[in-house]
Design an enzyme around this catalytic site. Sequence first.
Site, mmCIF file in Angstrom:
data_model
loop_
_atom_site.group_PDB
_atom_site.id
_atom_site.type_symbol
_atom_site.label_atom_id
_atom_site.label_comp_id
_atom_site.label_asym_id
_atom_site.label_seq_id
_atom_site.Cartn_x
_atom_site.Cartn_y
_atom_site.Cartn_z
ATOM 1 N NE ARG A 89 26.500 39.414 45.235
ATOM 2 C CZ ARG A 89 27.527 39.825 44.480
ATOM 3 N NH1 ARG A 89 28.536 38.992 44.229
ATOM 4 N NH2 ARG A 89 27.549 41.024 43.959
ATOM 5 C CD GLU A 144 33.052 36.703 46.121
ATOM 6 O OE1 GLU A 144 33.031 37.377 45.080
ATOM 7 O OE2 GLU A 144 32.194 36.802 47.009
ATOM 8 C CG ASP A 188 31.357 45.163 41.838
ATOM 9 O OD1 ASP A 188 32.602 45.134 41.814
ATOM 10 O OD2 ASP A 188 30.668 44.149 41.667
ATOM 11 C CG ASP A 247 35.314 40.423 45.659
ATOM 12 O OD1 ASP A 247 35.964 41.151 46.426
ATOM 13 O OD2 ASP A 247 34.105 40.596 45.426
#
Length: 726
Positions: A344, A436, A634, A464
Amino acid sequence: MAKPHRDFAQIGDLRVAKSLQAFIEEEALSGTGISAATFWNGLAILAREFGEHNRQLIEVRDALQTSVDAYHRGQSGGPLNLVDYENFLRQTRYLWPEIEDFTIHTSNVDEEIAHVAGPQLVVPLSNARYALNAANARWGSLYDALYGSDAIPEDNGATRLGTYNPARGELVIRRARALLDAAVPLAQGYHQNALAYSVEGGALAVRLRDGTCTGLARPRQFVGFCGEPTAPSVLLLRNNNLHIEINIDRVSMVGRDDPAGIADIILEAAITTIMDLEDSVAAVDAEDKVALYRNWLGLMEGTLTSSFEKGGKTLERRLNSDKSFVTPDGGELRLPGRSLMLIRNVGHHMYTDAVVDASRREIPEGILDAAVTALIARRDLPGAQAGRNSRTGSIYIVKPKMHGPDEVAFANQLFGRVEDILGLPRYTVKMGIMDEERRTSVNLKHCIRAGADRVVFINTGFLDRTGDEIHTSMEAGPMVRKNEMKNTTWIKAYEDSNVDVGLACGLPGRAQIGKGMWAAPDKMADMLEQKIGHLTAGANTAWVPSPTAATLHALHYHQTDVAARQRELKGRSPTLLSALLTLPLARSNFSSEAVQQEIDNNCQSILGYVVRWIDQGIGCSKVPDIDGVALMEDRATLRISSQHIANWLRHGIVNEEQVHRTLRRMAAVVDRQNEGGPAHQPITPNCDGVAFKAASDLIFMGRSQPNGYTEWILHRRRREAKKRVC
């Protein structure tokens, strides 16, 4: 600690941090046949051809958000008129016209993505040990996963603490045998009653306690073995395209007491793993980026190792080798020993001072990531040491936080230009689209079409996506409480629409349709009860936080034929756009107790995460919530918490003084939760450290952060903390 202010080298039109230059020229390019001049010239071309376009796309984001804010401020304050709202979104091209169904064209896709439904791990690439554990989690011990987690209750003396507990072990064995009976049943009887397994005439033969000899109800499920046919050490079975190993060892601690000598059952678990450069890492300068790139290089070369102490011994992790079995007809079957690895990259909105262009501007970090990660992954392709990761000659890059079709088209063009520079065939680089952001969700079919030759992955990222939902509708009114988001109209529509669109665009057989993370790594019993819902919803992969979770989540894929489920879902009515556009606004006043409870929760969550990010450079970890439950945190979870308070501040649900008081009180809670941690820097009593200031910034500057992203504040404050240490 590395010095954050670096010397630069002038390379053509670019100024490059010397640490990055050295890594590229001395390590990444070594053995590729690509010269340093070719790479740096290519990067300069990318910065020149795509840098300005990247900036324009970010400006479009800001302009659209400004128009949405103005629209909501211009409303009367009553319920939103969805017809008028939709018309407004279409007029501003926030919402694109509807299009007919189509089929993506992606080719040369590995089986793990195209045809095998199974768990997916996401791991910070900053931690070599975690990355290796994740890659090696392709195979996991079911016995260990059950014994060491709360998947088996500790009732009636079945505790998991201390030395081996036979009572708990018996429950584990019973549960594992139940899997065999359900997934690979016998023609007669049950695996629970097996005394011996052998291979006779190319078929699996099982002797039961009552003297019966039987085989599998579906004989073709037996696909291989190791050892002698009359006394195999490993039996390999297959169900729903996933493999199960029965390990037989009559002298091992477990196998010697087992009537059939079974020592363990090994499941094919983490079929794919996303190695993360984004939300789960804290990379704020060239030295941090080089460390990430170096770990990716080690994974692609197979040289990455990690040593650690355990039980007074030094252990070393490295990538597992492939597995080899004898097939029923006497041939050889080789299976990968590791997850198929995707990487990613960062989103389009990130910029890096590791490389400065001819105009002395930082270049988009996503451009640097695309060039460097593809360069490194090129080592895995035919002509190099092929097949360590992809056996079809593909490179898999997941792109997060793209807003709408134009940004996907931009990534598609960027990947094509990278292929040209690196001498790769067109569409070698595949694309995972993270669904997202709101503008991607409502235009998902257009987004997929913009990358129709590269798409191998779409997924829903509830965290997100919730942060973006709050920020996009910041001016519309106060949001519902954070935990109530999961029960709102838009979230169900979002989850269903993602699957509907993926099926309408022909992803099955070519690409994954994924679902998001299970965030409580210590609550495996709850995961086993709930996460099967991701499969019945139509996903052929879903994120898990650990190798143990991957092994346990694999049980769901033996219970559910995802391909069949997707065929069922393809005929349902598509999700209504009006549901997707229904805003999660509170429709009644909150009690003062509810308000304080909510901001307590959010402030504690923000501080608990930020104190590790800023002071220790940890981008993802198990952070205790306000009740002490460890949750994987996160930047996505941080985005929700900070945007939620910012929204309530905007609409007067809370005031600044109340939030300041709560932050100071929660700082003491976070200090207690981290007490004794060797790297923890106490926040209290002064509450004037860099981490506390970062938490305050995230809240009180939250409305002004584009799309509610946390990165700019975190990076600035992390750099400040690193300077103080230096």
